[in-house]
Enzyme design. Structure first.
Site, PDB file in Angstrom:
ATOM      1  N   ARG A 117      47.903  45.480  31.214  1.00 19.56           N
ATOM      2  CA  ARG A 117      47.210  46.454  32.347  1.00 19.56           C
ATOM      3  C   ARG A 117      47.746  47.767  32.278  1.00 19.56           C
ATOM      4  O   ARG A 117      48.995  48.040  32.614  1.00 19.56           O
ATOM      5  CB  ARG A 117      47.520  45.769  33.874  1.00 19.56           C
ATOM      6  CG  ARG A 117      46.994  46.905  34.988  1.00 19.56           C
ATOM      7  CD  ARG A 117      46.815  46.008  36.149  1.00 19.56           C
ATOM      8  NE  ARG A 117      45.931  45.083  36.461  1.00 19.56           N
ATOM      9  CZ  ARG A 117      45.505  44.502  37.454  1.00 19.56           C
ATOM     10  NH1 ARG A 117      46.070  45.172  38.702  1.00 19.56           N
ATOM     11  NH2 ARG A 117      44.808  43.628  37.745  1.00 19.56           N
ATOM     12  N   HIS A 144      37.469  45.548  33.548  1.00 12.64           N
ATOM     13  CA  HIS A 144      38.062  44.679  34.192  1.00 12.64           C
ATOM     14  C   HIS A 144      37.518  43.314  33.909  1.00 12.64           C
ATOM     15  O   HIS A 144      37.242  42.588  34.798  1.00 12.64           O
ATOM     16  CB  HIS A 144      38.394  44.755  35.646  1.00 12.64           C
ATOM     17  CG  HIS A 144      39.410  43.861  36.188  1.00 12.64           C
ATOM     18  ND1 HIS A 144      40.566  43.281  35.498  1.00 12.64           N
ATOM     19  CD2 HIS A 144      39.715  43.552  37.548  1.00 12.64           C
ATOM     20  CE1 HIS A 144      41.194  42.682  36.476  1.00 12.64           C
ATOM     21  NE2 HIS A 144      41.325  42.845  37.568  1.00 12.64           N
TER      22      HIS A 144
HETATM   23  N1  NVA Z   1      38.766  48.851  40.972  1.00 12.84           N
HETATM   24  C1  NVA Z   1      40.314  48.396  41.132  1.00 12.84           C
HETATM   25  C2  NVA Z   1      40.225  46.924  41.027  1.00 12.84           C
HETATM   26  C3  NVA Z   1      41.716  46.364  41.368  1.00 12.84           C
HETATM   27  C4  NVA Z   1      41.705  44.966  40.894  1.00 12.84           C
HETATM   28  C5  NVA Z   1      41.015  49.369  40.671  1.00 12.84           C
HETATM   29  O1  NVA Z   1      41.102  49.675  39.465  1.00 12.84           O
HETATM   30  O2  NVA Z   1      42.290  49.605  41.282  1.00 12.84           O
HETATM   31  N1   CP Z   2      41.517  41.548  41.371  1.00 13.98           N
HETATM   32  C1   CP Z   2      42.739  41.895  40.889  1.00 13.98           C
HETATM   33  O1   CP Z   2      42.658  42.150  39.804  1.00 13.98           O
HETATM   34  O2   CP Z   2      43.857  41.721  41.622  1.00 13.98           O
HETATM   35  P1   CP Z   2      44.908  42.422  40.974  1.00 13.98           P
HETATM   36  O3   CP Z   2      45.140  43.842  41.265  1.00 13.98           O
HETATM   37  O4   CP Z   2      46.038  41.963  42.455  1.00 13.98           O
HETATM   38  O5   CP Z   2      45.597  41.960  40.056  1.00 13.98           O
END
Ligand code: NVA
Ligand code: CP
Length: 326
Positions: A117, A144
């Protein structure tokens, strides 16, 4: 115990974006996820007595906060008999300037797969370029994809086959929206996205999906997007890669998913959100807590979807055999 030999580097099963996999493979991952979920919910027997990933270690480099992604990979890997190494980028020499190329090549000698990530998509692709183990995208500002596998599984549990259904995205055209667009092309459903004109999803992703024959509609009108929708999806208005600002929230205000908007969809429309949610911003409490909402099934399904993905990435040619045992 099933012994799985390490695959050839030329056949590495990276999972950087949904478009990298063909429709049949993605379908199979979701089907395996569904089967491993059934096995887990059957309390009358051990979940994975064969320990299909025994001896394998998954590394996780999470440069941004995570609850679901980290836990689903960690617990999923352990349930499949494997081990996990959580790597904090600030504790690694990476944080002191060791290159991504060297890091990827060293990690490839210790680990069997790596989840990343990162706040910069180019760091993910560079790691994948140098790694000789599968690299999995655990979220970038661009996409994602692991989230969407869980969303497809969740939809099908509640509404049957996703093919030919109609989905609406309402809000910021962000990383989750980009991956949802790619999934529409691969799983054969139509998708309307209502976003402010300044927050549309990535143009190249939309163009790619349309070139695959996907029915993708862009609009600035939420009512337009949700008409006939079987599923309405939203996400936070401020992603981890965004600057927090009042003007951003003001721009997105007309894109709140509330009861009035849900009423414009089909009566059985589901509500989904990848979480974490901001009640009173992108969604109202009554929708989030209401009967259309499947957000906690969606969260649980991250675990099962990630197990399907790990089996595909690390399970060798017979990766689907676990599901056949169910
Ligand atoms: N769009 C959000 C998703 C979190 C799981 C982010 O990137 O923060
Ligand atoms: N939806 C999701 O990816 O959640 P986290 O940011 O908690 O991993």
């Amino acid at each position: 115990m099933t012994i799985i030999s390490r695959g050839s580097p030329t056949l590495l099963r990276h999972f950087l974006d949904l478009r990298d996999l063909d429709a049949a493979t993605l379908r199979a991952i979701v089907d395996v996820a569904s089967a491993v979920k059934r096995m887990q919910h059957d309390r009358t027997r051990p979940v994975h007595p064969g320990r299909p990933l025994e001896g394998r270690t998954l590394g996780l480099i999470m440069s941004k906060p995570s609850t679901r992604t980290r836990l689903s990979f960690e617990i999923g890997m352990r349930q499949l008999g494997g081990d996990v190494a959580i790597l904090s980028p600030t504790d690694m020499q990476l944080g002191r300037g060791e290159t991504l190329a060297d890091t990827a090549r060293v990690l490839s000698r210790f680990l069997d797969a790596l989840v990343v990530r990162t706040g910069e998509r180019s760091r993910l692709t560079e790691l994948a370029h140098w790694a000789s183990i599968p690299v999995i995208n655990g979220l970038t500002p661009h996409s994602h994809p692991v989230q969407i596998l869980a969303d497809i599984l969740t939809f099908e549990e509640h509404r049957g086959a996703v093919r030919d259904s109609h989905w609406a995205w309402v809000g910021d055209g962000n990383n989750v929206a980009n991956s949802l667009i790619e999934s529409a092309a691969r799983f054969g459903f139509s998708l309307s996205l209502a976003t402010p004109p300044s927050m549309q999803p990535a143009a190249d992703v939309v163009a790619w999906a349309r070139a695959q024959g996907a029915r993708i509609t862009l609009t600035s009108d939420p009512a337009d997007a949700v008409r006939n929708a079987d599923c309405i999806v939203t996400d936070t208005w401020t992603s981890m890669s965004d600057e927090e600002s009042q003007s951003r929230l003001d721009t997105l205000k007309p894109y709140q998913v509330n009861a009035a908007l849900m009423a414009k969809a089909t009566p059985k429309a589901l509500f989904m959100h990848c979480l974490p949610a901001h009640i009173g911003e992108e969604v109202t409490e009554d929708v989030f807590e209401g009967t259309s909402s499947v957000v906690f099934d969606e969260a649980e399904n991250r675990l099962h979807a990630q197990k399907g993905l790990l089996l595909w990435a690390l399970g060798g040619d017979n990766w689907q055999s676990v599901a056949r045992e169910s």
